[in-house]
Write an enzyme that holds these catalytic residues in place. Structure first.
Site, mmCIF file in Angstrom:
data_model
loop_
_atom_site.group_PDB
_atom_site.id
_atom_site.type_symbol
_atom_site.label_atom_id
_atom_site.label_comp_id
_atom_site.label_asym_id
_atom_site.label_seq_id
_atom_site.Cartn_x
_atom_site.Cartn_y
_atom_site.Cartn_z
ATOM 1 N N GLU A 56 8.674 -14.146 -7.637
ATOM 2 C CA GLU A 56 8.284 -14.770 -8.905
ATOM 3 C C GLU A 56 7.129 -13.986 -9.522
ATOM 4 O O GLU A 56 6.078 -13.824 -8.890
ATOM 5 C CB GLU A 56 7.870 -16.229 -8.665
ATOM 6 N N CYS A 105 8.411 -22.293 -14.794
ATOM 7 C CA CYS A 105 9.066 -22.255 -13.485
ATOM 8 C C CYS A 105 10.550 -21.962 -13.662
ATOM 9 O O CYS A 105 11.209 -21.456 -12.768
ATOM 10 C CB CYS A 105 8.856 -23.566 -12.754
ATOM 11 N N GLU A 133 7.146 -29.488 -6.293
ATOM 12 C CA GLU A 133 7.952 -28.756 -7.280
ATOM 13 C C GLU A 133 7.350 -27.369 -7.359
ATOM 14 O O GLU A 133 6.233 -27.204 -7.868
ATOM 15 C CB GLU A 133 7.868 -29.434 -8.664
ATOM 16 N N LYS A 186 -5.649 -34.454 -10.549
ATOM 17 C CA LYS A 186 -6.414 -33.197 -10.582
ATOM 18 C C LYS A 186 -5.637 -32.168 -11.391
ATOM 19 O O LYS A 186 -4.659 -31.592 -10.910
ATOM 20 C CB LYS A 186 -6.647 -32.647 -9.167
HETATM 21 P P1 NAD Z 1 -0.971 -23.009 -8.107
HETATM 22 O O1 NAD Z 1 -0.147 -23.270 -6.903
HETATM 23 O O2 NAD Z 1 -1.954 -21.922 -8.058
HETATM 24 O O3 NAD Z 1 -1.798 -24.319 -8.515
HETATM 25 C C1 NAD Z 1 -1.167 -25.562 -8.796
HETATM 26 C C2 NAD Z 1 -2.192 -26.673 -8.587
HETATM 27 O O4 NAD Z 1 -2.474 -26.775 -7.191
HETATM 28 C C3 NAD Z 1 -3.541 -26.424 -9.278
HETATM 29 O O5 NAD Z 1 -4.040 -27.642 -9.789
HETATM 30 C C4 NAD Z 1 -4.404 -25.911 -8.135
HETATM 31 O O6 NAD Z 1 -5.788 -26.124 -8.333
HETATM 32 C C5 NAD Z 1 -3.870 -26.749 -6.982
HETATM 33 N N1 NAD Z 1 -4.124 -26.196 -5.636
HETATM 34 C C6 NAD Z 1 -4.211 -24.892 -5.276
HETATM 35 N N2 NAD Z 1 -4.427 -24.797 -3.952
HETATM 36 C C7 NAD Z 1 -4.463 -26.050 -3.449
HETATM 37 C C8 NAD Z 1 -4.633 -26.615 -2.152
HETATM 38 N N3 NAD Z 1 -4.828 -25.855 -1.091
HETATM 39 N N4 NAD Z 1 -4.601 -27.947 -1.999
HETATM 40 C C9 NAD Z 1 -4.386 -28.744 -3.079
HETATM 41 N N5 NAD Z 1 -4.226 -28.279 -4.336
HETATM 42 C C10 NAD Z 1 -4.257 -26.951 -4.526
HETATM 43 O O7 NAD Z 1 0.047 -22.812 -9.317
HETATM 44 P P2 NAD Z 1 -0.243 -22.433 -10.832
HETATM 45 O O8 NAD Z 1 -0.602 -21.000 -10.924
HETATM 46 O O9 NAD Z 1 -1.186 -23.437 -11.439
HETATM 47 O O10 NAD Z 1 1.200 -22.686 -11.480
HETATM 48 C C11 NAD Z 1 2.225 -21.753 -11.430
HETATM 49 C C12 NAD Z 1 3.224 -22.088 -10.324
HETATM 50 O O11 NAD Z 1 3.734 -23.400 -10.537
HETATM 51 C C13 NAD Z 1 4.430 -21.173 -10.359
HETATM 52 O O12 NAD Z 1 4.810 -20.823 -9.055
HETATM 53 C C14 NAD Z 1 5.507 -22.032 -11.013
HETATM 54 O O13 NAD Z 1 6.832 -21.680 -10.714
HETATM 55 C C15 NAD Z 1 5.160 -23.382 -10.471
HETATM 56 N N6 NAD Z 1 5.734 -24.417 -11.322
HETATM 57 C C16 NAD Z 1 6.790 -25.134 -10.820
HETATM 58 C C17 NAD Z 1 7.403 -26.110 -11.606
HETATM 59 C C18 NAD Z 1 8.545 -26.929 -11.075
HETATM 60 O O14 NAD Z 1 8.789 -27.987 -11.605
HETATM 61 N N7 NAD Z 1 9.268 -26.481 -10.059
HETATM 62 C C19 NAD Z 1 6.921 -26.352 -12.901
HETATM 63 C C20 NAD Z 1 5.848 -25.597 -13.373
HETATM 64 C C21 NAD Z 1 5.254 -24.636 -12.569
#
Ligand code: NAD
Length: 507
Positions: free
Chosen positions: A396, A295, A261, A186
């Site tokens: 963040e 991130c 992550e 997804k």
């Molecule tokens: P997000 O948490 O909003 O979404 C990430 C994914 O999770 C999306 O596909 C979203 O649709 C899905 N999602 C959201 N709620 C969900 C739920 N309840 N159940 C299952 N899936 C769900 O994050 P974002 O805005 O897409 O990305 C930014 C975040 O990602 C930042 O916090 C960033 O630091 C983090 N990030 C971390 C890493 C790492 O490797 N540590 C790498 C890249 C980004």
């Protein structure tokens, strides 16, 4: 300002897309759709199915059926498909780069790097098809042979963010597949076209039907069902801390393997003896690259007293020269942020910082000149005189905003760097080898860079963080195999008699 090149949109073949389930392109059961648009111009990238729990159930059923055969395909042959996928990514690199700069917004050099990371990861994991080492050990009994082997776990749910729309899916899907699992993927709703191309290329590489499926849609409907589905054994999620907590909770009843992550609040330390020009380059690249939406972005810069003023003025001078624009234009330094919500969140932190008494040195506003008002552009923003406890130094922001914090020595610098809930990346600029080694030992983070910024991970080393950045797993390198396999210990007794461990060994 350049317009969206129609040939770029044509990269995706058609403007209306489907899910890919069991080797077939299919509509969502809902019949509803959502649109992906360019964060630089608002132009349409494509229409995608707004899927439902029913679509997830179909995809999981396909993945479950496929795993029975896929797990028996010899791992080197599974690896061959990853080699072919890497070759296809290489052939398509320019087109994917262009599509990424339109759909996600990052500048071309970084978009190319995102695709390259997926190529590197696929090649690395293809090689695992011929390694995937277990152990053989002596037995405590005569005529007995012991070994451990890695085994696939089953159906993996891979949930990804939009900020590395090709690289992050590869970090999850390449190891999951080579280890013999099947996947329901997804992607984020901000970058569905890139998720789509990723899966198409895997299909072109010869992946059997059902081994990799894609279901488009939001976290609430699609992600939630994937996490709760009883036949999904592993959830691998990259996203925000909040999403990670919710996913872990939702996966608890099914006792699933959960790999998270999450976010970061990474700092670069600059000591008095640092090469300042190098430090400025590293800070600018880490704070404003990908418009700060990594991130591992450097959203704090911890500077020793002696060089604080000098570093501050150098940074402000460079930040003010950066050109904002669409990622696909050659002279763009900083692309848009992903969407309106992100733009508003970033700006709200500017207001918070000002309210807390931090000094706004540059930026702090939405950019609207030269046609930028069609997209979501935010000026590179630097706060000075930031107290480590301020919200702009703790939370963040995920945008082109960084906070300068003044410290008196390396001890205080390390203490401040560690004084947050996250633990992803960290960095120190110093020419003193003793201080560098102390930082390597004492910085509480999954990654530490010496004389480089906070970004630049390579695929063959573990990637991930401590504290609230995750739940102890790592992506990439050998560590990724631990997420996607379970150990089986095997004892072969060829003595022809019943030998009892711990009992027959007693002298
Ligand atoms: P997000 O948490 O909003 O979404 C990430 C994914 O999770 C999306 O596909 C979203 O649709 C899905 N999602 C959201 N709620 C969900 C739920 N309840 N159940 C299952 N899936 C769900 O994050 P974002 O805005 O897409 O990305 C930014 C975040 O990602 C930042 O916090 C960033 O630091 C983090 N990030 C971390 C890493 C790492 O490797 N540590 C790498 C890249 C980004």
């Amino acid at each position: 300002m350049a317009q969206l090149d129609s040939s770029s949109v044509a990269l995706t073949g058609t403007k209306t897309f489907q899910n890919y389930i069991g080797g077939e392109w299919v509509d969502s059961a809902s019949g509803e759709t959502f649109e992906s648009t360019s964060p630089a111009t608002g132009e349409s990238i494509g229409i995608f199915p707004k899927s439902t729990a029913e679509d997830v159930d179909r995809a999981v059923a396909a993945a479950k059926a496929a795993v029975e055969e896929w797990r028996l395909v010899p791992a080197p042959q599974r690896g061959e498909i990853l080699y072919r996928f890497a070759n296809l990514l290489t052939e398509e690199k320019d087109d994917l780069t262009d599509l990424m700069s339109h759909e996600m917004g990052k500048v071309k050099a970084e978009a190319g790097g995102d695709v390259q990371e997926a190529i590197d990861m696929s090649l690395y994991m293809a090689g695992e098809g011929r390694r995937m080492f277990g152990q053989t050990t002596p037995s405590e009994l005569r005529d007995k042979f012991n070994m451990s082997v890695r085994q696939p776990i089953g159906v993996v749910g891979a949930i990804t963010p939009w900020n590395f729309p090709i690289a992050i899916p590869s970090w999850k899907i390449a190891p999951a597949l080579v280890c013999g699992n099947t996947v329901v993927f997804k992607p984020a709703t901000d970058t569905p076209a890139l998720g789509e191309r990723f899966v198409e290329l895997f299909a072109d590489a010869g992946l059997p039907a059902g081994v990799l499926n894609i279901v488009h849609g939001g976290g609430g409907a699609v992600g939630d069902r994937l996490v709760k589905h009883p036949d999904v054994r592993v959830i691998t999620l990259t996203g925000s801390r909040e999403t990670g907590v919710e996913v872990m909770r939702n996966a608890a009843d099914g006792l699933k393997h959960v790999h998270l992550e999450l976010g970061g609040k990474n700092a670069i330390i600059v000591l008095d003896d640092a090469d300042l020009e190098l430090a400025v380059e590293g800070i600018v690249w880490s704070a404003f690259g990908t418009s700060g939406q990594r991130c591992t972005a450097a959203s704090r810069v911890i500077v020793q007293d002696g060089v604080y003023e000098q570093l501050q003025s150098k940074l402000v001078a460079v930040a003010e020269k950066m050109r904002l624009g669409p990622g696909w234009e050659d002279d763009t330094d900083v692309g848009p942020v992903i969407n309106k919500r992100a733009l508003e969140k970033i700006h709200s932190y500017t207001e918070i910082g000002k309210g807390e008494g931090a000094k706004l040195l540059t930026g702090g506003e939405v950019a609207t000149d030269d046609g930028l008002d069609k997209g979501f552009f935010y000026r590179p923003t630097i706060f000075g005189d930031v107290d480590p406890q301020m919200r702009v130094a703790q939370e963040e922001i995920f945008g082109p905003t960084t906070a300068l914090i003044r410290v008196k020595d390396v001890d205080e610098a390390i203490r401040v760097s560690n004084g947050i809930n996250y633990g992803l990346s960290s960095s120190i600029f110093t020419r003193d080898v003793n201080k560098a080694f102390r930082a390597m030992r004492d910085l509480e983070a999954g990654i530490t860079y010496i004389n480089a910024g906070t970004i630049g991970a390579e695929v063959h080393l573990p990637f991930g963080g401590t504290k609230d950045t995750g739940n102890g797993h790592r992506e990439a390198g050998q560590a990724a195999l631990d997420v996607f396999t379970e150990w089986k210990s095997i004892y072969v007794d060829y003595s022809g008699k019943l030998q009892k461990a711990q009992i027959d060994t007693a002298s």
